[in-house]
Design an enzyme around this catalytic site. Structure first.
Site, mmCIF file in Angstrom:
data_model
loop_
_atom_site.group_PDB
_atom_site.id
_atom_site.type_symbol
_atom_site.label_atom_id
_atom_site.label_comp_id
_atom_site.label_asym_id
_atom_site.label_seq_id
_atom_site.Cartn_x
_atom_site.Cartn_y
_atom_site.Cartn_z
ATOM 1 N N GLU A 115 0.816 -1.217 0.000
ATOM 2 C CA GLU A 115 0.000 0.000 0.000
ATOM 3 C C GLU A 115 0.850 1.267 0.000
ATOM 4 O OE1 GLU A 115 -2.583 -3.255 1.783
ATOM 5 O OE2 GLU A 115 -0.508 -2.552 2.060
ATOM 6 N N PHE A 177 -11.940 -7.213 13.889
ATOM 7 C CA PHE A 177 -10.835 -7.713 13.072
ATOM 8 C C PHE A 177 -10.465 -6.695 11.996
ATOM 9 C CE2 PHE A 177 -9.413 -10.152 9.279
ATOM 10 C CZ PHE A 177 -8.191 -10.575 9.785
ATOM 11 N N GLN A 178 -9.201 -6.391 11.924
ATOM 12 C CA GLN A 178 -8.642 -5.422 10.979
ATOM 13 C C GLN A 178 -9.304 -4.049 11.099
ATOM 14 O OE1 GLN A 178 -8.432 -7.110 6.957
ATOM 15 N NE2 GLN A 178 -6.398 -7.903 7.434
ATOM 16 N N LYS A 227 -17.858 -0.846 5.545
ATOM 17 C CA LYS A 227 -18.194 -1.916 4.607
ATOM 18 C C LYS A 227 -19.697 -2.017 4.376
ATOM 19 C CE LYS A 227 -17.308 -6.810 3.623
ATOM 20 N NZ LYS A 227 -16.609 -8.043 4.073
ATOM 21 N N MET A 543 23.975 9.317 3.315
ATOM 22 C CA MET A 543 23.874 10.594 4.014
ATOM 23 C C MET A 543 24.118 10.431 5.506
ATOM 24 S SD MET A 543 23.545 13.809 3.506
ATOM 25 C CE MET A 543 22.621 14.235 2.031
#
Length: 661
Positions: A115, A177-178, A227, A543
């Site tokens: 993602e 969940f999630q 959802k 760096m």
């Protein structure tokens, strides 16, 4: 939500705004258009072509409602807003949206491998097209993986719309969940965000998100949709009215402030146009050139503004800041007037703030009123879109000149030219025969040319790419400036190539940055996105190693990316001890495993031929592993927390500010 002001009202709620020149129709325009579409290319349709029509709650209510699910309404809204590509990964909570997306004739979905890659790709797309980039993820870990690219887009004012699925509304707050409170998590790093729990709100919210993301000071907007809202039935209407009370970004500057700025510009003896990324966001590069040439003032372009004013223009004295040119840093320090256009006085430009440009009056123009006087007090504050500000400044300066006003800048330019000629950007070739990274990047810029799009990761290679590539056009230089996100280059280059498929796109990356998001090469191969990736491989976090060399007594704690190589027997005589590079993984083999062309270059004599070979391969991505000297450093440098007056040309070497030709 930022950019709110009651000083100047925008158009009445629901009325379309004119599209910005060079940026296509605004989201408000598109939200106001009928759903008729025109054919753009085989198999796909383009943005609506009908003329904008006024949208009011009354006219929206009379539009014919079509029964569909919330997920179908989401996709229908994206289609009508002219979205042609979405970068994302499906998952449980967002899955209802992926079913109608499968049937969309105009919205292409690109399946990324992480993602974070979706977010950076959306940003890269936005930066080269001027339109909001779109990314999509599911709830929980899918959404939280977008946090870094959203923060990155927020810092660099990039219009991104992130659409995330959320657990069903009845589970919100139960640690389902999630489940993750992504709206709460991203509140400080988005311009605005929405949580949608009713299907009837989806189309309007999406239209509002695009409007907020792309107007005023651009930025990322998150739309989190439960959802059950995606699964529920709604009546889809288009056009939709907006409901954004209090959001009226100021675009037109106050004429009195503009006149005062012009007066100061015509009387200053040592003025500087201090140009930031806001000029590019506003599409104001042509106006900037006109203003610079009218006034004869020197121009400095920040890291985010490279290309906003041509590098080759004689009035461009370079990039200011921590790794800026001596002339650019000196110009700001010795100026008696700074005209800051779309810049925010970032600490990497100012150095120690209380010693920055001590003798300068400040004109500060920015579309975001929160930036005015945030870090440096503005003597003349101007709130407005840079394109409109500069256009009015040109007219005001012309009026001043016609009235006989104007300063002689001959002595100022004599000093600036002395600094430019005495302290040009340069580098020292390694004495062990190894490859100088600056040489590699300089040759890429010379052979590929200024019409290509260059995308940099973060670190030494980023600074060298800013310094040694000639940036002639706006929107051709992409990098993570404010957040400094390692892993930005490959997915952002992917998004840029999707947004401008006819352009040559080069990612200049480091061996550390590359290992954070190189999985998106699989996306590039599968989806036919032939970017070029140049890995500046010095075998360490360059760096950080530079700082350890300069400030930590060469104690290289956890910056070596390939301890096995550093502990190996001496390298062959034709390479040298400074030229080990990261060998775990083998980037050439990794590239080939991803379906890319993999090349390696270890000698200066082979650099041009390797770049030219990469340019000839256009049927798949190309990855070049340039093995460079491990201890090359970026110079000039202003150490963090010190004054710009203390800039160093090299270790223990400072410029003489009194030098003359």
């Amino acid at each position: 939500m930022t950019d709110q002001s009651t000083t100047t009202a925008g158009p009445p709620a629901g009325l379309p705004e004119p599209a910005r020149q060079g940026h296509g129709p605004s989201p408000r325009d598109l939200a106001a258009r009928a759903p008729g579409r025109r054919q753009d290319r085989p198999g796909r349709t383009a943005a609506p072509a009908a003329a904008p029509a006024a949208v009011t709650p009354a006219t929206a209510a009379t539009a014919q409602a079509r029964p569909m699910t919330g997920a179908q309404a989401l996709v229908a809204a994206l289609e009508r807003l002219g979205v042609d590509v979405v970068f994302g990964i499906p998952g449980g909570a967002i899955l209802p949206a992926y079913d109608p997306l499968f049937d969309s004739p105009s919205v292409r979905h690109i399946l990324v491998r992480h993602e974070q890659g979706a977010g950076h790709a959306a940003a890269g797309y936005a930066q080269v097209t001027g339109r909001p980039g779109v990314c999509m993820a599911t709830s929980g870990p899918g959404a939280t993986n977008l946090v870094t690219p959203l923060a990155d887009a927020y810092m660099d004012s990039v219009p991104v719309v992130a659409i995330t699925g959320q657990v069903p509304s009845g589970l919100i707050g139960t640690d389902g969940f999630q489940e993750a409170d992504i709206a709460g998590i991203t509140l400080p790093i988005t311009k605005h965000n929405f949580l949608v729990t009713h299907a009837d709100d989806i189309a309007r919210t999406v239209a509002e998100a695009f409007h907020v993301a792309s107007t005023g000071r651009p930025g990322p907007v998150l739309v989190d949709i439960a959802k059950d809202a995606l699964q529920a039935t709604t009546g889809f209407r288009w056009p939709v009215p907006f409901d954004l009370p209090g959001y009226h970004p100021v675009t037109r500057p106050h004429s009195r402030q503009v006149r005062e700025a012009a007066r100061l510009m015509m009387t200053a003896q040592r003025p500087v146009l201090y140009v930031g990324g806001g000029v590019i966001k506003a599409g104001a590069s042509a106006e900037l050139i006109a203003l610079a040439e009218l006034t004869g003032m020197p121009v400095v372009t920040t890291l985010m503004a490279r290309g906003g004013f041509p590098s080759s223009h004689p009035q461009n004295v370079g990039m200011p800041g921590m790794h800026g040119s001596v002339a650019a840093v000196g110009a700001l320090q010795k100026a008696d007037l700074l005209v800051a256009l779309g810049a925010r006085f970032d600490d990497r430009v100012t150095g120690r703030l209380d010693s920055f440009a001590p003798g300068a009056a400040v004109v500060h123009a920015d579309i975001d009123p929160a930036e005015i006087s945030k870090n440096r007090r503005a003597d003349v504050p101007i709130v407005g879109d840079c394109k409109e500000v500069i256009t009015e400044l040109v007219a005001a300066v012309q009026a001043e000149q016609e009235a006989g006003q104007g300063a002689d800048l001959t002595a100022w330019w004599s000093q600036l030219d002395a600094w430019r000629n005495t302290y040009p950007l340069g580098y020292t070739e390694p004495d062990d025969g190894s490859l100088a990274p600056q040489f590699v990047i300089e040759r890429i810029g010379s052979l590929v040319g200024p019409d290509a799009v260059y995308v940099a990761g973060v670190g030494q290679h980023q600074m060298w790419a800013a310094q040694f590539i000639s940036h002639e056009h706006p929107g051709h230089w992409l990098n993570s400036g404010g957040l400094g996100t390692m892993g930005y280059a490959v997915p952002a280059a992917m998004g840029a190539k999707v947004g401008r498929p006819d352009a040559v796109v080069w990612a200049i990356d480091g061996d550390g940055c590359f290992q954070m998001t190189n999985q998106e090469l699989a996306t590039c191969t599968v989806d036919g996105i032939p970017i070029k990736v140049a890995i500046i491989n010095n075998g360490n976090l360059g760096m950080v190693r530079q700082w350890q060399t300069l400030f930590y007594n060469e104690r290289y704690s956890n910056t070596d990316l390939d301890r096995a190589a550093s502990a190996a027997p001496p390298a062959p005589a034709d390479t040298g001890p400074g030229q080990l590079g990261t060998r775990v993984p083998d980037f050439v083999k990794l590239a080939e495993a991803y379906g890319c062309a993999g090349l390696r270059c270890e000698k200066a004599a082979d650099v041009d031929a390797t770049i030219e070979r990469a340019m000839q391969i256009n049927d798949r991505p190309v990855v070049i592993d340039f093995i460079v000297h491990r201890d090359a450093m970026v110079w000039p440098m202003v150490a963090a927390g010190t004054s710009n007056d203390d800039i160093k040309l090299a270790r223990d070497m400072a410029p003489d500010w009194d030098v003359t030709e």
